[in-house]
Design a protein around this motif. Structure first.
Motif, PDB file in Angstrom:
ATOM      1  N   LEU A 143      -6.087  -8.512   3.532  1.00 60.87           N
ATOM      2  CA  LEU A 143      -4.936  -7.840   2.931  1.00 60.87           C
ATOM      3  C   LEU A 143      -4.406  -6.818   3.924  1.00 60.87           C
ATOM      4  CD1 LEU A 143      -6.486  -7.178  -0.619  1.00 60.87           C
ATOM      5  CD2 LEU A 143      -5.301  -9.230   0.200  1.00 60.87           C
ATOM      6  N   LEU A 144      -3.124  -6.948   4.304  1.00 62.20           N
ATOM      7  CA  LEU A 144      -2.503  -6.075   5.294  1.00 62.20           C
ATOM      8  C   LEU A 144      -1.530  -5.117   4.605  1.00 62.20           C
ATOM      9  CD1 LEU A 144      -1.663  -8.871   7.908  1.00 62.20           C
ATOM     10  CD2 LEU A 144      -3.560  -7.247   8.026  1.00 62.20           C
ATOM     11  N   ASN A 145      -1.783  -3.814   4.736  1.00 65.57           N
ATOM     12  CA  ASN A 145      -0.962  -2.798   4.058  1.00 65.57           C
ATOM     13  C   ASN A 145      -0.702  -3.174   2.602  1.00 65.57           C
ATOM     14  OD1 ASN A 145      -0.734  -1.074   6.262  1.00 65.57           O
ATOM     15  ND2 ASN A 145       1.204  -1.935   6.958  1.00 65.57           N
ATOM     16  N   PRO A 146      -1.746  -3.502   1.843  1.00 72.30           N
ATOM     17  CA  PRO A 146      -1.514  -3.980   0.473  1.00 72.30           C
ATOM     18  C   PRO A 146      -1.030  -2.861  -0.444  1.00 72.30           C
ATOM     19  CG  PRO A 146      -3.846  -3.640   0.846  1.00 72.30           C
ATOM     20  CD  PRO A 146      -3.174  -3.425   2.171  1.00 72.30           C
ATOM     21  N   ALA A 147      -0.175  -3.231  -1.393  1.00 74.33           N
ATOM     22  CA  ALA A 147       0.423  -2.263  -2.310  1.00 74.33           C
ATOM     23  C   ALA A 147      -0.157  -2.438  -3.704  1.00 74.33           C
ATOM     24  CB  ALA A 147       1.946  -2.415  -2.312  1.00 74.33           C
ATOM     25  N   VAL A 175      -4.744   1.457  -2.256  1.00 70.40           N
ATOM     26  CA  VAL A 175      -6.142   1.206  -1.908  1.00 70.40           C
ATOM     27  C   VAL A 175      -6.493   1.634  -0.481  1.00 70.40           C
ATOM     28  CG1 VAL A 175      -5.615  -1.190  -1.230  1.00 70.40           C
ATOM     29  CG2 VAL A 175      -7.949  -0.564  -1.922  1.00 70.40           C
ATOM     30  N   GLY A 176      -5.544   1.544   0.442  1.00 71.83           N
ATOM     31  CA  GLY A 176      -5.847   1.871   1.828  1.00 71.83           C
ATOM     32  C   GLY A 176      -5.710   3.329   2.180  1.00 71.83           C
ATOM     33  N   HIS A 177      -5.375   4.182   1.190  1.00 68.38           N
ATOM     34  CA  HIS A 177      -5.207   5.613   1.451  1.00 68.38           C
ATOM     35  C   HIS A 177      -6.141   6.487   0.612  1.00 68.38           C
ATOM     36  CE1 HIS A 177      -1.732   4.972   4.023  1.00 68.38           C
ATOM     37  NE2 HIS A 177      -1.244   4.154   3.105  1.00 68.38           N
ATOM     38  N   TYR A 178      -6.994   5.866  -0.187  1.00 71.36           N
ATOM     39  CA  TYR A 178      -7.928   6.650  -1.009  1.00 71.36           C
ATOM     40  C   TYR A 178      -9.235   6.783  -0.233  1.00 71.36           C
ATOM     41  CZ  TYR A 178     -10.488   8.352  -5.058  1.00 71.36           C
ATOM     42  OH  TYR A 178     -11.231   9.128  -5.908  1.00 71.36           O
ATOM     43  N   ILE A 201     -10.388  -0.838   5.670  1.00 71.43           N
ATOM     44  CA  ILE A 201     -10.258  -0.307   7.031  1.00 71.43           C
ATOM     45  C   ILE A 201      -8.992   0.531   7.167  1.00 71.43           C
ATOM     46  CG2 ILE A 201     -10.147  -0.923   9.482  1.00 71.43           C
ATOM     47  CD1 ILE A 201     -11.362  -3.659   8.697  1.00 71.43           C
ATOM     48  N   ARG A 202      -9.157   1.749   7.667  1.00 75.35           N
ATOM     49  CA  ARG A 202      -8.021   2.625   7.988  1.00 75.35           C
ATOM     50  C   ARG A 202      -7.645   2.382   9.441  1.00 75.35           C
ATOM     51  NH1 ARG A 202      -5.458   6.735   5.606  1.00 75.35           N
ATOM     52  NH2 ARG A 202      -4.695   8.530   6.801  1.00 75.35           N
ATOM     53  N   VAL A 203      -6.384   1.992   9.676  1.00 74.97           N
ATOM     54  CA  VAL A 203      -5.960   1.517  10.991  1.00 74.97           C
ATOM     55  C   VAL A 203      -5.116   2.574  11.702  1.00 74.97           C
ATOM     56  CG1 VAL A 203      -4.743  -0.309  12.239  1.00 74.97           C
ATOM     57  CG2 VAL A 203      -5.981  -0.853  10.125  1.00 74.97           C
TER      58      VAL A 203
END
Length: 428
Positions: free
Chosen positions: A250-254, A333-336, A396-398
Protein backbone atom coordinates in the motif's frame (compact mmCIF):
# COMPACT_ATOMS: atom_id res chain seq x y z
CA UNK A 1 -36.41 41.77 -10.73
CA UNK A 2 -33.43 42.11 -13.07
CA UNK A 3 -31.06 41.43 -10.20
CA UNK A 4 -32.98 38.28 -9.22
CA UNK A 5 -32.98 37.12 -12.83
CA UNK A 6 -29.22 37.67 -13.16
CA UNK A 7 -28.58 35.82 -9.92
CA UNK A 8 -30.74 32.96 -11.18
CA UNK A 9 -28.82 32.82 -14.46
CA UNK A 10 -25.48 32.85 -12.65
CA UNK A 11 -26.56 29.96 -10.41
CA UNK A 12 -27.86 28.04 -13.42
CA UNK A 13 -24.62 28.55 -15.32
CA UNK A 14 -22.61 27.48 -12.27
CA UNK A 15 -24.65 24.28 -11.94
CA UNK A 16 -24.29 23.55 -15.65
CA UNK A 17 -20.52 24.08 -15.46
CA UNK A 18 -20.21 21.66 -12.57
CA UNK A 19 -22.38 19.08 -14.32
CA UNK A 20 -20.40 19.32 -17.56
CA UNK A 21 -17.18 19.07 -15.54
CA UNK A 22 -18.10 15.65 -14.15
CA UNK A 23 -15.58 12.98 -15.08
CA UNK A 24 -16.91 10.43 -17.62
CA UNK A 25 -18.81 7.51 -16.13
CA UNK A 26 -17.85 5.04 -18.86
CA UNK A 27 -15.86 1.90 -19.55
CA UNK A 28 -12.56 2.76 -21.25
CA UNK A 29 -11.35 -0.71 -22.29
CA UNK A 30 -14.35 -2.03 -24.19
CA UNK A 31 -12.64 -4.44 -26.63
CA UNK A 32 -11.98 -7.80 -24.99
CA UNK A 33 -9.63 -9.45 -27.49
CA UNK A 34 -5.88 -9.66 -26.88
CA UNK A 35 -3.95 -7.01 -28.80
CA UNK A 36 -0.22 -7.04 -29.51
CA UNK A 37 1.14 -3.52 -28.92
CA UNK A 38 3.60 -2.04 -31.41
CA UNK A 39 4.75 1.38 -32.60
CA UNK A 40 1.79 1.44 -35.00
CA UNK A 41 -0.80 -0.43 -32.92
CA UNK A 42 -1.61 1.22 -29.58
CA UNK A 43 -4.43 -1.13 -28.46
CA UNK A 44 -5.99 1.72 -26.45
CA UNK A 45 -9.48 0.17 -26.33
CA UNK A 46 -8.31 -3.36 -25.57
CA UNK A 47 -8.57 -4.78 -22.07
CA UNK A 48 -5.87 -7.37 -22.91
CA UNK A 49 -2.51 -6.19 -24.20
CA UNK A 50 0.78 -7.92 -25.02
CA UNK A 51 4.05 -5.97 -24.86
CA UNK A 52 7.61 -6.61 -26.10
CA UNK A 53 6.88 -10.14 -27.29
CA UNK A 54 10.02 -12.30 -27.35
CA UNK A 55 12.18 -9.74 -25.55
CA UNK A 56 13.63 -9.91 -22.02
CA UNK A 57 11.08 -7.30 -20.86
CA UNK A 58 8.01 -9.06 -22.24
CA UNK A 59 4.76 -8.80 -20.28
CA UNK A 60 0.97 -9.02 -20.55
CA UNK A 61 -1.41 -6.37 -19.23
CA UNK A 62 -5.11 -6.69 -18.44
CA UNK A 63 -7.66 -4.05 -17.42
CA UNK A 64 -10.65 -4.59 -15.14
CA UNK A 65 -12.93 -1.63 -14.39
CA UNK A 66 -15.41 -1.08 -11.57
CA UNK A 67 -18.08 1.60 -11.09
CA UNK A 68 -18.85 4.00 -8.26
CA UNK A 69 -20.85 1.35 -6.39
CA UNK A 70 -18.00 -1.17 -6.47
CA UNK A 71 -19.65 -3.31 -9.13
CA UNK A 72 -17.80 -4.64 -12.16
CA UNK A 73 -18.62 -2.40 -15.12
CA UNK A 74 -18.88 -5.48 -17.33
CA UNK A 75 -18.42 -9.03 -16.09
CA UNK A 76 -17.45 -10.00 -19.63
CA UNK A 77 -14.37 -7.79 -19.30
CA UNK A 78 -13.19 -9.56 -16.14
CA UNK A 79 -14.04 -12.96 -17.63
CA UNK A 80 -11.97 -12.24 -20.74
CA UNK A 81 -8.98 -11.21 -18.61
CA UNK A 82 -9.27 -14.16 -16.20
CA UNK A 83 -9.82 -16.75 -18.97
CA UNK A 84 -6.81 -15.50 -20.94
CA UNK A 85 -4.53 -15.60 -17.91
CA UNK A 86 -5.81 -19.07 -16.98
CA UNK A 87 -4.72 -20.34 -20.38
CA UNK A 88 -1.30 -18.73 -19.97
CA UNK A 89 -0.86 -20.16 -16.47
CA UNK A 90 -1.83 -23.64 -17.67
CA UNK A 91 1.36 -23.86 -19.74
CA UNK A 92 3.87 -21.74 -17.81
CA UNK A 93 4.34 -20.21 -14.37
CA UNK A 94 3.28 -16.58 -13.96
CA UNK A 95 4.03 -13.66 -11.68
CA UNK A 96 0.86 -11.55 -11.47
CA UNK A 97 1.12 -7.95 -10.25
CA UNK A 98 -2.11 -6.05 -9.62
CA UNK A 99 -2.19 -2.24 -9.37
CA UNK A 100 -5.20 -0.31 -8.04
CA UNK A 101 -4.83 3.42 -8.70
CA UNK A 102 -5.89 6.25 -6.45
CA UNK A 103 -7.43 9.71 -6.44
CA UNK A 104 -7.59 11.69 -9.73
CA UNK A 105 -6.82 8.65 -11.91
CA UNK A 106 -8.77 6.12 -14.01
CA UNK A 107 -8.32 3.56 -16.81
CA UNK A 108 -8.26 6.15 -19.59
CA UNK A 109 -5.50 5.62 -22.18
CA UNK A 110 -2.50 7.79 -21.36
CA UNK A 111 -3.21 8.03 -17.63
CA UNK A 112 0.19 8.59 -15.94
CA UNK A 113 -0.40 5.71 -13.52
CA UNK A 114 -0.91 3.30 -16.39
CA UNK A 115 2.29 4.42 -18.09
CA UNK A 116 4.31 4.14 -14.87
CA UNK A 117 2.83 0.71 -14.14
CA UNK A 118 3.77 -0.51 -17.62
CA UNK A 119 7.33 0.73 -17.17
CA UNK A 120 7.70 -1.16 -13.93
CA UNK A 121 6.22 -4.35 -15.38
CA UNK A 122 8.91 -4.21 -18.07
CA UNK A 123 11.65 -3.77 -15.44
CA UNK A 124 10.23 -6.59 -13.32
CA UNK A 125 10.25 -8.78 -16.42
CA UNK A 126 13.95 -8.05 -16.93
CA UNK A 127 14.67 -8.96 -13.31
CA UNK A 128 12.75 -12.23 -13.71
CA UNK A 129 14.60 -13.06 -16.94
CA UNK A 130 17.95 -12.46 -15.23
CA UNK A 131 17.02 -14.53 -12.16
CA UNK A 132 15.87 -17.42 -14.33
CA UNK A 133 19.31 -17.58 -15.94
CA UNK A 134 21.29 -17.46 -12.69
CA UNK A 135 18.93 -19.93 -10.98
CA UNK A 136 18.76 -22.19 -14.05
CA UNK A 137 14.99 -22.36 -14.24
CA UNK A 138 12.26 -21.24 -16.66
CA UNK A 139 11.26 -17.56 -16.32
CA UNK A 140 7.80 -16.77 -15.06
CA UNK A 141 5.57 -14.85 -17.44
CA UNK A 142 5.01 -11.34 -16.08
CA UNK A 143 1.32 -10.40 -15.98
CA UNK A 144 -0.04 -7.04 -14.89
CA UNK A 145 -3.64 -6.25 -13.97
CA UNK A 146 -4.67 -2.59 -13.77
CA UNK A 147 -7.86 -2.06 -11.76
CA UNK A 148 -9.59 1.10 -12.99
CA UNK A 149 -12.24 2.99 -11.08
CA UNK A 150 -13.57 6.55 -11.16
CA UNK A 151 -10.85 8.17 -9.09
CA UNK A 152 -11.87 11.58 -10.42
CA UNK A 153 -15.49 12.72 -10.24
CA UNK A 154 -15.04 16.41 -11.15
CA UNK A 155 -12.42 17.61 -13.62
CA UNK A 156 -12.28 21.30 -12.63
CA UNK A 157 -8.85 22.05 -11.09
CA UNK A 158 -8.91 23.11 -7.41
CA UNK A 159 -12.61 22.20 -7.09
CA UNK A 160 -11.70 18.56 -7.65
CA UNK A 161 -9.69 18.77 -4.45
CA UNK A 162 -12.99 18.92 -2.58
CA UNK A 163 -13.86 15.38 -3.75
CA UNK A 164 -11.42 13.78 -1.29
CA UNK A 165 -14.04 12.36 1.08
CA UNK A 166 -16.59 11.46 -1.56
CA UNK A 167 -13.93 9.46 -3.46
CA UNK A 168 -12.75 7.86 -0.20
CA UNK A 169 -16.23 6.38 0.35
CA UNK A 170 -16.30 5.18 -3.26
CA UNK A 171 -12.92 3.49 -2.82
CA UNK A 172 -14.02 1.58 0.26
CA UNK A 173 -17.21 0.41 -1.48
CA UNK A 174 -15.10 -0.88 -4.37
CA UNK A 175 -12.92 -2.89 -2.04
CA UNK A 176 -15.84 -4.56 -0.28
CA UNK A 177 -17.49 -5.63 -3.54
CA UNK A 178 -16.11 -6.34 -7.02
CA UNK A 179 -12.38 -6.06 -6.30
CA UNK A 180 -12.41 -8.88 -3.74
CA UNK A 181 -13.85 -11.28 -6.31
CA UNK A 182 -11.27 -10.26 -8.89
CA UNK A 183 -8.34 -10.70 -6.51
CA UNK A 184 -9.54 -14.13 -5.36
CA UNK A 185 -9.90 -15.27 -8.97
CA UNK A 186 -6.37 -14.08 -9.74
CA UNK A 187 -5.07 -15.93 -6.69
CA UNK A 188 -6.82 -19.05 -7.91
CA UNK A 189 -4.88 -18.85 -11.19
CA UNK A 190 -1.61 -19.05 -9.29
CA UNK A 191 -2.83 -21.84 -6.98
CA UNK A 192 -4.10 -24.05 -9.82
CA UNK A 193 -0.72 -23.87 -11.54
CA UNK A 194 1.14 -24.59 -8.29
CA UNK A 195 -0.92 -27.73 -7.64
CA UNK A 196 0.97 -29.54 -10.42
CA UNK A 197 4.39 -28.78 -8.85
CA UNK A 198 5.95 -26.64 -11.61
CA UNK A 199 9.72 -25.92 -11.74
CA UNK A 200 8.95 -22.46 -10.34
CA UNK A 201 5.71 -21.50 -8.60
CA UNK A 202 3.26 -18.89 -9.84
CA UNK A 203 2.87 -15.89 -7.56
CA UNK A 204 0.53 -12.94 -6.91
CA UNK A 205 1.38 -9.41 -5.69
CA UNK A 206 -1.23 -6.68 -5.09
CA UNK A 207 -0.36 -2.95 -4.98
CA UNK A 208 -2.69 -0.07 -4.13
CA UNK A 209 -1.96 3.67 -4.12
CA UNK A 210 -3.83 6.38 -2.21
CA UNK A 211 -7.53 5.50 -2.24
CA UNK A 212 -6.47 2.46 -4.25
CA UNK A 213 -4.66 1.43 -1.06
CA UNK A 214 -8.00 1.77 0.76
CA UNK A 215 -9.61 -0.37 -1.97
CA UNK A 216 -6.98 -3.10 -1.55
CA UNK A 217 -7.09 -3.00 2.24
CA UNK A 218 -10.87 -3.25 2.30
CA UNK A 219 -10.73 -6.16 -0.14
CA UNK A 220 -8.00 -8.14 1.63
CA UNK A 221 -7.85 -7.23 5.33
CA UNK A 222 -10.18 -9.94 6.64
CA UNK A 223 -8.54 -12.50 4.37
CA UNK A 224 -5.14 -11.43 5.70
CA UNK A 225 -6.33 -11.98 9.27
CA UNK A 226 -7.69 -15.42 8.40
CA UNK A 227 -4.49 -16.47 6.65
CA UNK A 228 -2.34 -15.18 9.51
CA UNK A 229 -4.23 -17.22 12.10
CA UNK A 230 -4.48 -20.19 9.67
CA UNK A 231 -7.00 -22.24 11.66
CA UNK A 232 -7.59 -24.93 9.05
CA UNK A 233 -8.70 -28.40 10.21
CA UNK A 234 -6.02 -30.98 10.93
CA UNK A 235 -3.28 -28.43 11.48
CA UNK A 236 -0.74 -29.65 14.03
CA UNK A 237 2.01 -27.02 13.99
CA UNK A 238 2.73 -23.30 13.72
CA UNK A 239 4.17 -22.30 10.36
CA UNK A 240 5.27 -19.04 8.80
CA UNK A 241 2.50 -16.45 8.61
CA UNK A 242 0.64 -16.47 5.30
CA UNK A 243 -0.90 -13.51 3.51
CA UNK A 244 -3.17 -12.72 0.61
CA UNK A 245 -1.37 -13.96 -2.48
CA UNK A 246 2.31 -13.46 -1.71
CA UNK A 247 2.54 -9.74 -0.94
CA UNK A 248 0.22 -6.74 -0.49
CA UNK A 249 1.78 -3.26 -0.87
CA UNK A 250 0.00 0.00 0.00
CA UNK A 251 1.56 3.29 -1.18
CA UNK A 252 0.45 6.47 0.64
CA UNK A 253 -2.81 4.73 1.55
CA UNK A 254 -5.76 6.87 2.64
CA UNK A 255 -7.48 5.02 5.48
CA UNK A 256 -7.54 5.30 9.25
CA UNK A 257 -4.78 3.94 11.48
CA UNK A 258 -7.52 2.53 13.73
CA UNK A 259 -8.46 0.08 10.97
CA UNK A 260 -4.89 -1.25 10.96
CA UNK A 261 -4.46 -1.47 14.75
CA UNK A 262 -6.00 -4.98 15.18
CA UNK A 263 -3.58 -6.39 12.57
CA UNK A 264 -0.63 -4.72 14.26
CA UNK A 265 -1.62 -6.37 17.55
CA UNK A 266 -2.34 -9.71 15.87
CA UNK A 267 1.15 -9.83 14.37
CA UNK A 268 2.82 -8.69 17.59
CA UNK A 269 1.19 -11.46 19.62
CA UNK A 270 3.47 -13.90 17.84
CA UNK A 271 6.58 -13.14 19.88
CA UNK A 272 9.10 -14.44 17.33
CA UNK A 273 9.25 -15.40 13.66
CA UNK A 274 11.10 -18.08 11.73
CA UNK A 275 14.16 -17.06 9.72
CA UNK A 276 12.26 -17.90 6.52
CA UNK A 277 9.33 -15.59 7.33
CA UNK A 278 8.89 -13.04 4.53
CA UNK A 279 6.82 -9.81 4.33
CA UNK A 280 3.10 -10.18 3.64
CA UNK A 281 1.89 -6.59 4.01
CA UNK A 282 4.01 -3.49 3.40
CA UNK A 283 2.59 0.00 3.94
CA UNK A 284 4.76 2.86 2.66
CA UNK A 285 3.84 6.48 3.44
CA UNK A 286 5.85 9.60 2.71
CA UNK A 287 6.54 11.84 5.68
CA UNK A 288 5.57 14.76 3.38
CA UNK A 289 2.35 13.30 1.95
CA UNK A 290 0.11 16.24 2.84
CA UNK A 291 -3.05 14.65 1.42
CA UNK A 292 -2.99 11.97 4.13
CA UNK A 293 -1.01 14.00 6.69
CA UNK A 294 -3.11 17.19 6.70
CA UNK A 295 -6.29 16.87 4.62
CA UNK A 296 -7.18 13.43 5.97
CA UNK A 297 -7.30 14.33 9.70
CA UNK A 298 -8.99 17.68 8.93
CA UNK A 299 -11.92 15.85 7.37
CA UNK A 300 -12.04 13.12 10.00
CA UNK A 301 -12.50 15.68 12.78
CA UNK A 302 -16.03 16.34 11.52
CA UNK A 303 -16.97 12.76 10.59
CA UNK A 304 -15.93 11.39 14.02
CA UNK A 305 -17.25 14.31 16.10
CA UNK A 306 -20.07 12.37 17.79
CA UNK A 307 -18.17 9.10 18.24
CA UNK A 308 -16.73 7.93 21.55
CA UNK A 309 -13.11 6.77 21.82
CA UNK A 310 -10.99 5.17 24.51
CA UNK A 311 -7.30 4.93 25.28
CA UNK A 312 -6.04 1.37 25.04
CA UNK A 313 -2.98 0.26 27.02
CA UNK A 314 -1.55 -3.17 26.42
CA UNK A 315 1.66 -5.09 26.87
CA UNK A 316 2.24 -7.54 24.02
CA UNK A 317 5.26 -9.88 24.23
CA UNK A 318 6.77 -7.50 26.82
CA UNK A 319 6.27 -4.50 24.51
CA UNK A 320 3.99 -1.65 25.68
CA UNK A 321 1.37 -0.27 23.31
CA UNK A 322 -0.66 2.87 24.07
CA UNK A 323 -3.37 3.50 21.49
CA UNK A 324 -5.42 6.69 21.52
CA UNK A 325 -8.48 5.55 19.57
CA UNK A 326 -9.60 9.08 18.76
CA UNK A 327 -6.25 10.10 17.30
CA UNK A 328 -5.92 6.79 15.47
CA UNK A 329 -9.42 7.23 14.01
CA UNK A 330 -8.53 10.69 12.70
CA UNK A 331 -5.02 9.92 11.45
CA UNK A 332 -4.05 8.06 8.29
CA UNK A 333 -2.30 4.75 8.88
CA UNK A 334 1.10 5.98 7.71
CA UNK A 335 1.20 8.98 10.06
CA UNK A 336 0.17 7.43 13.38
CA UNK A 337 3.56 7.01 15.04
CA UNK A 338 2.69 4.29 17.62
CA UNK A 339 1.97 1.88 14.73
CA UNK A 340 4.99 2.78 12.54
CA UNK A 341 7.42 -0.15 12.53
CA UNK A 342 10.19 0.94 10.10
CA UNK A 343 11.72 3.94 8.39
CA UNK A 344 13.09 4.07 4.85
CA UNK A 345 15.95 6.41 3.97
CA UNK A 346 18.19 6.92 0.93
CA UNK A 347 21.48 5.03 1.16
CA UNK A 348 24.69 7.05 1.27
CA UNK A 349 26.48 7.64 -2.03
CA UNK A 350 28.85 4.68 -1.72
CA UNK A 351 26.04 2.28 -0.81
CA UNK A 352 23.69 3.62 -3.49
CA UNK A 353 26.27 2.94 -6.20
CA UNK A 354 26.20 -0.79 -5.50
CA UNK A 355 23.74 -2.76 -7.60
CA UNK A 356 20.69 -4.31 -5.94
CA UNK A 357 21.25 -7.94 -4.95
CA UNK A 358 18.14 -9.74 -6.19
CA UNK A 359 19.76 -13.18 -5.79
CA UNK A 360 20.34 -12.90 -2.04
CA UNK A 361 17.15 -11.32 -0.74
CA UNK A 362 16.17 -14.17 1.61
CA UNK A 363 19.50 -13.99 3.43
CA UNK A 364 19.45 -10.19 3.59
CA UNK A 365 15.94 -10.19 5.09
CA UNK A 366 16.64 -12.98 7.60
CA UNK A 367 19.53 -11.04 9.19
CA UNK A 368 17.26 -8.30 10.60
CA UNK A 369 17.92 -7.35 14.20
CA UNK A 370 16.09 -5.11 16.64
CA UNK A 371 16.73 -1.50 15.74
CA UNK A 372 19.07 -2.52 12.92
CA UNK A 373 19.33 -1.18 9.37
CA UNK A 374 19.37 -3.22 6.16
CA UNK A 375 20.29 -1.98 2.70
CA UNK A 376 17.86 -2.70 -0.13
CA UNK A 377 19.48 -1.40 -3.29
CA UNK A 378 19.65 2.39 -3.08
CA UNK A 379 17.65 2.63 0.17
CA UNK A 380 18.11 1.62 3.80
CA UNK A 381 15.30 0.05 5.83
CA UNK A 382 15.59 0.60 9.59
CA UNK A 383 13.75 -1.48 12.16
CA UNK A 384 12.42 0.89 14.88
CA UNK A 385 12.38 -1.78 17.61
CA UNK A 386 8.61 -1.56 18.08
CA UNK A 387 7.88 -4.98 16.54
CA UNK A 388 9.56 -8.36 16.36
CA UNK A 389 12.21 -8.69 13.63
CA UNK A 390 10.81 -10.34 10.49
CA UNK A 391 7.27 -9.38 11.50
CA UNK A 392 5.43 -9.86 8.16
CA UNK A 393 3.44 -6.61 8.54
CA UNK A 394 5.53 -3.50 7.84
CA UNK A 395 4.26 0.06 8.32
CA UNK A 396 7.09 2.14 6.86
CA UNK A 397 7.66 5.90 7.16
CA UNK A 398 9.41 7.02 3.97
CA UNK A 399 11.88 9.88 3.67
CA UNK A 400 10.73 12.77 1.44
CA UNK A 401 13.73 12.26 -0.87
CA UNK A 402 12.23 8.90 -1.88
CA UNK A 403 8.54 9.88 -2.01
CA UNK A 404 8.14 13.64 -2.16
CA UNK A 405 4.34 13.96 -2.21
CA UNK A 406 1.08 12.04 -2.39
CA UNK A 407 1.38 11.07 -6.06
CA UNK A 408 5.18 10.81 -6.23
CA UNK A 409 5.28 7.02 -5.77
CA UNK A 410 6.91 5.84 -9.00
CA UNK A 411 10.45 7.09 -8.40
CA UNK A 412 13.08 4.54 -9.40
CA UNK A 413 14.51 4.07 -5.90
CA UNK A 414 11.09 3.24 -4.45
CA UNK A 415 10.17 1.01 -7.40
CA UNK A 416 13.47 -0.85 -7.06
CA UNK A 417 12.72 -1.35 -3.36
CA UNK A 418 9.31 -2.76 -4.30
CA UNK A 419 10.86 -5.09 -6.89
CA UNK A 420 13.26 -6.32 -4.20
CA UNK A 421 10.32 -6.94 -1.83
CA UNK A 422 8.49 -8.77 -4.61
CA UNK A 423 11.50 -11.00 -5.30
CA UNK A 424 11.89 -11.62 -1.57
CA UNK A 425 8.24 -12.57 -1.11
CA UNK A 426 7.88 -14.64 -4.28
CA UNK A 427 11.14 -16.64 -4.23
CA UNK A 428 11.03 -20.38 -3.69
Amino acid sequence: MTLDRNAYLICLLAIMQILTACAPNIIYRSVYETCRVSARVKCDKNSLQYYNVGASDEYMLGFVEIDDQGQLRDRSQMKAVIDTFYKTAASESVLITVFVHGWHHNAQPGDPNIESFKGNLAKLSKVESSLSLTQKRPPRKIIGVYVGWRGESITIPVINGLTFWERKNTAQDGGYLGVTELLLKLEEIANVRNSVLPPIKSRLVVIGHSFGGAVVYSATSQILASRFVDSKAGKGFTNTAKGFGDLVVLLNPAFEALRYAPFYELAEERCSYFLEQVPRLAILTSETDNATKLAFPAGRIFTTFFETHNTIQRTICKRPLILDEGEADRTAVGHYMPLISHSLQPADEKQAQRSANYNNMKNIWSTQIRGGSTRFGAVVLTHLDKTEPRNPYLNIRVNEELIGSHNDVFGEKIMEFLRLLIVLSTSE
